[in-house]
Scaffold this motif. Structure first.
Motif, PDB file in Angstrom:
ATOM      1  N   SER A  59      11.417  -3.459   7.109  1.00  0.00           N
ATOM      2  CA  SER A  59      11.692  -3.422   8.547  1.00  0.00           C
ATOM      3  C   SER A  59      11.837  -1.985   9.048  1.00  0.00           C
ATOM      4  N   GLN A  60      12.284  -1.079   8.194  1.00  0.00           N
ATOM      5  CA  GLN A  60      12.460   0.316   8.586  1.00  0.00           C
ATOM      6  C   GLN A  60      11.174   1.138   8.477  1.00  0.00           C
ATOM      7  N   ARG A 117      16.536  -8.423  -1.180  1.00  0.00           N
ATOM      8  CA  ARG A 117      17.386  -7.961  -0.076  1.00  0.00           C
ATOM      9  C   ARG A 117      17.017  -6.555   0.366  1.00  0.00           C
ATOM     10  N   VAL A 162      14.863  -5.080   4.074  1.00  0.00           N
ATOM     11  CA  VAL A 162      15.445  -4.033   4.921  1.00  0.00           C
ATOM     12  C   VAL A 162      14.520  -2.817   4.939  1.00  0.00           C
TER      13      VAL A 162
END
Length: 186
Positions: free
Chosen positions: A117-118, A110, A114
């Motif tokens: 993607s950042q 998880r 994230v």
């Protein structure tokens, strides 16, 4: 009273068919009190993926200015810097500036997705950075091989790692999130 590291011993027979490299290693791993067994086993797997006579574990979590694993040249320059986890852009930039090649092993499904993607756009220009991701299910299966004394066989070929001990076999694949244009030197 401070907690002490847990010591693991690993005898590993490595057959890296891609590099035509065959090696028997006797390793001692110190699991930091704050390190999970999953992370320690991923550290061992990363070592196996890049194994050679000059590859060594560092002080790891105990030293902010060092990677988890590195290979230095005869002039004390860093040839290979291996990180684990989800470091920030600043740490990756530092690693890329200090080493000829940097390999990051990302995990933690998880949070990793994230994080990626950042940071993906920010690290795209780091040409000597490679990012490999291992999913939670595969990491859990890898962790099942962990014990205070391990006797492992590893065969690497075409991006696949076959890991086995006296009881189990595991076929391991990484997702390649970012390729490096620098080829690992020998």
């Amino acid at each position: 009273m401070a907690l002490k590291a847990t010591i693991y011993k690993a005898v590993i027979n490595i057959a890296d068919m891609d590099r035509n490299f065959f090696y028997d290693a006797n390793l001692t791993l110190a699991q930091h009190p704050s390190e999970t067994e999953q992370r320690m086993m991923l550290r061992l797997l990363a070592w196996i993926c890049h194994a050679d006579e000059h590859l060594s574990f560092t002080r790891g979590l105990s030293a902010e200015d060092e990677p988890e694993i590195w290979r230095k040249n005869d002039h004390n320059g860093i040839e290979l810097w291996i990180e684990l986890g989800l470091p920030d852009e600043k740490r990756l930039k530092k690693a890329c500036n200090q080493s000829r090649e940097v390999v990051l092993y990302a995990y933690g499904e998880r949070a990793a997705r994230v994080w990626w993607s950042q940071i993906e756009g920010k690290v795209r220009g780091f040409e000597n950075l490679r990012i490999r991701y291992i999913d939670d299910e595969m990491l859990t299966q890898l962790t099942a091989f962990g014990s205070r004394t391990m006797d492992l066989q590893a065969t690497l070929q075409d991006g696949t790692i076959w890991l086995s001990d006296a009881q189990s076999n595991l076929e391991i694949h990484f997702s390649e999130w970012k390729e490096s244009i620098v080829k690992e030197a020998r």
